[in-house]
Design an enzyme around this catalytic site. Structure first.
Site, mmCIF file in Angstrom:
data_model
loop_
_atom_site.group_PDB
_atom_site.id
_atom_site.type_symbol
_atom_site.label_atom_id
_atom_site.label_comp_id
_atom_site.label_asym_id
_atom_site.label_seq_id
_atom_site.Cartn_x
_atom_site.Cartn_y
_atom_site.Cartn_z
ATOM 1 N N SER A 108 -10.282 50.950 -34.802
ATOM 2 C CA SER A 108 -11.221 49.838 -33.497
ATOM 3 C C SER A 108 -10.988 50.648 -32.767
ATOM 4 C CB SER A 108 -10.625 49.285 -33.973
ATOM 5 O OG SER A 108 -11.766 48.389 -33.420
ATOM 6 N N ASP A 158 -21.789 46.994 -38.721
ATOM 7 C CA ASP A 158 -20.462 47.159 -37.379
ATOM 8 C C ASP A 158 -20.943 46.313 -36.460
ATOM 9 O OD1 ASP A 158 -18.529 46.740 -35.522
ATOM 10 O OD2 ASP A 158 -18.420 48.518 -36.269
ATOM 11 N N HIS A 189 -16.900 46.081 -39.221
ATOM 12 C CA HIS A 189 -16.300 46.847 -38.574
ATOM 13 C C HIS A 189 -14.904 47.070 -39.346
ATOM 14 C CE1 HIS A 189 -14.517 47.972 -34.334
ATOM 15 N NE2 HIS A 189 -14.165 47.190 -34.364
HETATM 16 C C1 MLT Z 1 -11.716 48.649 -27.939
HETATM 17 O O1 MLT Z 1 -12.240 47.745 -27.101
HETATM 18 O O2 MLT Z 1 -11.882 49.321 -28.007
HETATM 19 C C2 MLT Z 1 -13.186 48.002 -28.890
HETATM 20 O O3 MLT Z 1 -14.249 47.448 -28.137
HETATM 21 C C3 MLT Z 1 -12.467 47.561 -30.049
HETATM 22 C C4 MLT Z 1 -12.078 46.724 -30.506
HETATM 23 O O4 MLT Z 1 -10.698 47.043 -29.719
HETATM 24 O O5 MLT Z 1 -12.249 45.492 -29.817
#
Ligand code: MLT
Length: 206
Positions: A108, A158, A189
């Site tokens: 992520s 996702d 996700h």
């Molecule tokens: C990010 O901010 O890198 C992406 O939206 C994934 C997350 O951290 O939620």
């Protein structure tokens, strides 16, 4: 081994038993820390050295690796700054522990900073496993990733990463000459067993 703060990030370092294996640079998601991906690292690369920094940016008290303006909308100046900081930390850790260039394993937000580091400081990483990554920079400068192994694992359901976004990232890497594999899993996700199995098989081949 416990958390240490003697380099430019707070991090965990776990020396591996298999000296020939590339070390892993573990990069957690929003709200995680240096402990989050240690078990995953042991599962997908048994015996590998693990280096796991904590993101320095706080969003409502939750550690991240760079600032965002909204969900999926990144502060790109900060992405650039933080990717360079992370690459510098990798250099410090390599010198301190005598390590080869690591393979990043990011989830992520951790996958997104790894994605940016590949584009901005490709020499810092030997390759990457990007779990639920997005394009981190709207106008990345051309870079040379010739032969760099990259595994991108996306979730078909996702809600945070549109399929077209992950495909754009993969095509950026292909254009830069990387050796990219992209798998779209029947997942959201969050990680699934298939992520673990695919990452483990891919890492064993590096
Ligand atoms: C990010 O901010 O890198 C992406 O939206 C994934 C997350 O951290 O939620």
């Amino acid at each position: 081994m416990t958390t240490v703060a003697r380099l430019s990030f707070t991090y965990r370092y776990e020396p591996g038993s298999e000296t020939g294996r590339p070390p892993l640079l573990l990069l957690h998601g929003t709200g995680g820390d240096e402990n989050d991906l240690i078990s995953l690292g042991h599962l997908i690369a048994p015996g590998s050295t693990l280096l796991s920094p904590r993101g320095k940016v706080l969003e409502g008290g939750m550690p991240r690796f760079f600032r965002r303006l909204a969900e999926g909308v990144f502060d790109e100046d900060d992405v650039r700054r933080r990717a360079n900081e992370l690459a510098d930390f990798v250099g410090e850790a390599r010198e301190a522990y005598g390590l080869a260039a690591p393979i990043a394993v990011g989830f992520s937000n951790g996958a997104n900073i790894a994605a940016a580091t590949l584009l901005l400081r490709p020499e810092a990483l030997a390759g990457a496993v990007l779990l639920r990554a997005m394009v981190p920079l709207s106008q990345p400068a051309a870079t040379n990733l010739h032969g760099k192994p990259i595994l991108v694992l996306s979730g078909a359901m996702d809600p945070m990463v549109p399929a077209t976004n992950a495909e754009r990232l993969v095509s950026l890497y292909k254009t830069a000459g990387a050796d990219v594999q992209h798998r779209i899993l029947p997942a959201g996700h969050e990680l699934s067993q298939a992520d673990i199995a695919l990452a483990k098989t891919w890492l064993a081949q590096q």
